[in-house]
Write a protein that holds these residues in place. Structure first.
Motif, PDB file in Angstrom:
ATOM      1  N   VAL A 152       0.834  -1.269   0.159  1.00 47.30           N
ATOM      2  CA  VAL A 152       0.029   0.038   0.167  1.00 47.30           C
ATOM      3  C   VAL A 152       0.876   1.294   0.141  1.00 47.30           C
ATOM      4  O   VAL A 152       0.605   2.217  -0.640  1.00 47.30           O
ATOM      5  CB  VAL A 152      -0.832  -0.065   1.210  1.00 47.30           C
ATOM      6  N   ASP A 153       1.918   1.265   0.799  1.00 47.18           N
ATOM      7  CA  ASP A 153       2.647   2.567   0.890  1.00 47.18           C
ATOM      8  C   ASP A 153       3.465   2.686  -0.527  1.00 47.18           C
ATOM      9  O   ASP A 153       3.411   3.974  -0.800  1.00 47.18           O
ATOM     10  CB  ASP A 153       3.936   2.261   2.105  1.00 47.18           C
ATOM     11  N   THR A 154       3.840   1.860  -1.097  1.00 43.37           N
ATOM     12  CA  THR A 154       4.663   1.612  -2.389  1.00 43.37           C
ATOM     13  C   THR A 154       3.578   2.340  -3.457  1.00 43.37           C
ATOM     14  O   THR A 154       3.906   3.162  -4.159  1.00 43.37           O
ATOM     15  CB  THR A 154       5.205   0.354  -2.864  1.00 43.37           C
ATOM     16  N   ALA A 155       2.280   1.707  -3.443  1.00 46.09           N
ATOM     17  CA  ALA A 155       1.263   2.327  -4.337  1.00 46.09           C
ATOM     18  C   ALA A 155       0.918   3.821  -4.063  1.00 46.09           C
ATOM     19  O   ALA A 155       0.973   4.549  -5.014  1.00 46.09           O
ATOM     20  CB  ALA A 155       0.136   1.389  -4.185  1.00 46.09           C
ATOM     21  N   LYS A 156       0.963   4.296  -2.983  1.00 48.63           N
ATOM     22  CA  LYS A 156       0.888   5.524  -2.347  1.00 48.63           C
ATOM     23  C   LYS A 156       2.083   6.572  -3.143  1.00 48.63           C
ATOM     24  O   LYS A 156       1.638   7.454  -3.638  1.00 48.63           O
ATOM     25  CB  LYS A 156       0.691   5.799  -1.104  1.00 48.63           C
ATOM     26  N   THR A 157       3.136   5.816  -3.014  1.00 44.02           N
ATOM     27  CA  THR A 157       4.388   6.568  -3.521  1.00 44.02           C
ATOM     28  C   THR A 157       4.418   6.904  -5.029  1.00 44.02           C
ATOM     29  O   THR A 157       4.726   7.754  -5.303  1.00 44.02           O
ATOM     30  CB  THR A 157       5.470   5.995  -2.922  1.00 44.02           C
ATOM     31  N   ILE A 158       4.148   5.905  -5.499  1.00 42.96           N
ATOM     32  CA  ILE A 158       3.976   5.753  -7.106  1.00 42.96           C
ATOM     33  C   ILE A 158       2.896   6.749  -7.683  1.00 42.96           C
ATOM     34  O   ILE A 158       3.045   7.664  -8.608  1.00 42.96           O
ATOM     35  CB  ILE A 158       3.900   4.398  -7.784  1.00 42.96           C
ATOM     36  N   THR A 159       1.689   6.670  -6.972  1.00 41.95           N
ATOM     37  CA  THR A 159       0.640   7.648  -7.153  1.00 41.95           C
ATOM     38  C   THR A 159       1.032   9.207  -6.967  1.00 41.95           C
ATOM     39  O   THR A 159       0.708  10.095  -7.849  1.00 41.95           O
ATOM     40  CB  THR A 159      -0.610   7.340  -6.486  1.00 41.95           C
ATOM     41  N   LYS A 160       1.754   9.256  -5.948  1.00 34.31           N
ATOM     42  CA  LYS A 160       2.442  10.623  -5.623  1.00 34.31           C
ATOM     43  C   LYS A 160       3.248  11.266  -6.570  1.00 34.31           C
ATOM     44  O   LYS A 160       3.285  12.292  -6.818  1.00 34.31           O
ATOM     45  CB  LYS A 160       2.884  10.806  -4.114  1.00 34.31           C
ATOM     46  N   LYS A 161       4.195  10.169  -7.057  1.00 33.76           N
ATOM     47  CA  LYS A 161       5.136  10.731  -8.211  1.00 33.76           C
ATOM     48  C   LYS A 161       4.364  10.814  -9.463  1.00 33.76           C
ATOM     49  O   LYS A 161       4.855  11.551 -10.420  1.00 33.76           O
ATOM     50  CB  LYS A 161       6.062   9.627  -8.372  1.00 33.76           C
ATOM     51  N   VAL A 219       3.314   4.404 -15.515  1.00 28.84           N
ATOM     52  CA  VAL A 219       4.267   3.328 -15.679  1.00 28.84           C
ATOM     53  C   VAL A 219       5.713   4.393 -15.459  1.00 28.84           C
ATOM     54  O   VAL A 219       6.669   3.499 -14.884  1.00 28.84           O
ATOM     55  CB  VAL A 219       4.165   3.234 -17.372  1.00 28.84           C
ATOM     56  N   LEU A 220       5.789   5.303 -15.986  1.00 27.89           N
ATOM     57  CA  LEU A 220       6.978   6.225 -15.651  1.00 27.89           C
ATOM     58  C   LEU A 220       7.432   6.493 -14.104  1.00 27.89           C
ATOM     59  O   LEU A 220       8.527   6.847 -13.835  1.00 27.89           O
ATOM     60  CB  LEU A 220       6.995   7.477 -16.332  1.00 27.89           C
ATOM     61  N   SER A 221       6.362   6.116 -13.394  1.00 29.11           N
ATOM     62  CA  SER A 221       6.487   6.342 -11.857  1.00 29.11           C
ATOM     63  C   SER A 221       6.824   5.036 -11.037  1.00 29.11           C
ATOM     64  O   SER A 221       7.094   5.248  -9.914  1.00 29.11           O
ATOM     65  CB  SER A 221       5.371   7.170 -11.200  1.00 29.11           C
TER      66      SER A 221
END
Length: 220
Positions: free
Chosen positions: A30-39, A74-76
């Motif tokens: 979940v934390d990684t998914a949030k980080t990807i979305t933030k980027k 994808v780029l994030s």
């Protein structure tokens, strides 16, 4: 293209689904998914800002906005997905309950006079002659009355994916045509070629479900 309006609305509508499917499809926590979305959000805004405005009457603006969103995600990502995994991810991210409802409503108007007139107007517009991120389409009605085909000779998604360095992943986006047709419930989607796979054009054929040519009998 400005971020406000459709671009902002599409992010608001779909970003949560794109984030959720990062865990479902790719197995990110979940934390990684949030980080990807933030980027992905500033990347999405950057991509949108570099696109030209679409002409009034150009029905494909939503397509390029969706492409910008999947490109930004994808780029994030920490690792670049392959086409097979991205196909599943994109379909599950896009096919939210509101999107399924939209497809069903669109299905109800398929093959009506208004629908066919809109297709003909789109073909006549040839928007990609002026905007490389739009589409050029030729329109063909099947002679047996079973439906019609849009045959695309220029594709904005192909152009944008090349710019983003993601062109090899483009077939994952093409596959959504089948998914949306199925959700609409009234058409069988048929295709022989795509530009992204090296074809001479992209054919999007819509055949009426259960179509039976006049004069034929069931089971014959």
């Amino acid at each position: 293209m400005t971020y406000f309006g459709m671009s902002f609305g599409m992010w608001t509508m779909f970003a949560g689904s794109f984030q959720k499917q990062l865990t479902v499809v790719f197995g990110y926590d979940v934390d990684t998914a949030k980080t990807i979305t933030k980027k992905a959000k500033p990347k999405y805004r950057e991509i949108i800002s570099e696109l030209p405005e679409f002409e009034k009457g150009d029905r494909f603006k939503m397509n390029i906005v969706n492409c910008a969103m999947i490109g930004a995600f994808v780029l994030s990502m920490p690792e670049r997905p392959d086409v097979e995994w991205l196909t599943e991810y994109y379909a599950k991210s896009m096919m939210t309950k509101p999107m399924k409802w939209f497809c069903q409503m669109s299905g109800k108007s398929k093959f009506t006079e208004k629908d066919i007139a809109g297709m003909k107007a789109t073909a006549a517009l040839r928007a990609a002659d002026r905007n490389p991120y739009s589409w050029n389409m030729e329109f063909y009605e099947y002679p047996d009355g079973s439906g019609y085909e849009g045959r695309f000779t220029k594709c904005g998604i192909c152009v944008l994916m090349k710019k983003l360095g993601l062109y090899d992943l483009t077939p994952a986006l093409c596959r959504l045509d089948y998914t949306m047709s199925e959700a609409g419930g009234v058409t069988d989607f048929v295709r022989q070629y795509t530009l992204a796979s090296g074809g001479p054009y992209c054919d999007c054929g819509y055949k009426k479900k259960g179509f039976m040519k006049a004069g034929t009998e069931a089971g014959r």
